[in-house]
Design a protein around this motif. Structure first.
Motif, mmCIF file in Angstrom:
data_model
loop_
_atom_site.group_PDB
_atom_site.id
_atom_site.type_symbol
_atom_site.label_atom_id
_atom_site.label_comp_id
_atom_site.label_asym_id
_atom_site.label_seq_id
_atom_site.Cartn_x
_atom_site.Cartn_y
_atom_site.Cartn_z
ATOM 1 N N THR A 118 61.061 -21.329 133.737
ATOM 2 C CA THR A 118 61.027 -20.711 133.132
ATOM 3 C C THR A 118 61.000 -19.204 133.407
ATOM 4 N N LEU A 119 61.993 -19.256 135.436
ATOM 5 C CA LEU A 119 62.421 -17.889 135.987
ATOM 6 C C LEU A 119 63.659 -17.969 135.080
ATOM 7 N N ARG A 174 64.682 -19.138 132.675
ATOM 8 C CA ARG A 174 65.048 -18.842 131.228
ATOM 9 C C ARG A 174 64.150 -17.014 131.350
ATOM 10 N N ASP A 175 63.581 -16.376 131.969
ATOM 11 C CA ASP A 175 63.319 -14.924 131.928
ATOM 12 C C ASP A 175 64.724 -14.332 131.998
ATOM 13 N N ASP A 176 65.507 -14.885 133.416
ATOM 14 C CA ASP A 176 66.167 -13.570 133.618
ATOM 15 C C ASP A 176 67.579 -14.203 132.733
ATOM 16 N N ASP A 209 67.492 -14.310 129.739
ATOM 17 C CA ASP A 209 66.989 -12.873 128.639
ATOM 18 C C ASP A 209 67.215 -12.217 128.429
ATOM 19 N N GLU A 210 67.079 -11.187 130.221
ATOM 20 C CA GLU A 210 67.166 -10.229 130.423
ATOM 21 C C GLU A 210 68.864 -10.309 130.976
#
Length: 87
Positions: free
Chosen positions: A42-43, A45-47, A49-50
């Motif tokens: 999850t982290l 993927r979020d990284d 995306d950012e």
């Protein structure tokens, strides 16, 4: 933490309340993953995306916005909200 691309890993300890940990366990179990693997995925993927959003924003600053698409910081709209994003 250094901003280098290496395969070395570090330890991150988190304090979570019981309800959040239970939800994370459920999400991870649905995917056949451990809680640790689920949180890391999850982290990551979020990284991504950012970093992708930053790259798009920088490209738009250089070339200008794409006609018909929302610019940086604008709401792109969501299906069913009545905002037409297909123009």
């Amino acid at each position: 933490m250094a901003a280098t691309a290496s395969s070395a890993s570090s330890v991150l300890s988190l304090r979570l309340d019981g309800e959040l940990l239970d939800r994370l366990r459920e999400h991870a179990a649905r995917r056949g993953m451990s809680v640790q693997d689920y949180v890391v995925r999850t982290l990551v993927r979020d990284d991504f995306d950012e970093r992708f959003k930053t790259a798009v924003d920088e490209t738009e600053k250089f070339y200008g916005p794409v006609p018909g698409l929302p610019g940086p910081g604008e709401d792109p709209g969501r299906p069913g909200t009545g905002r037409d994003t297909t123009a």
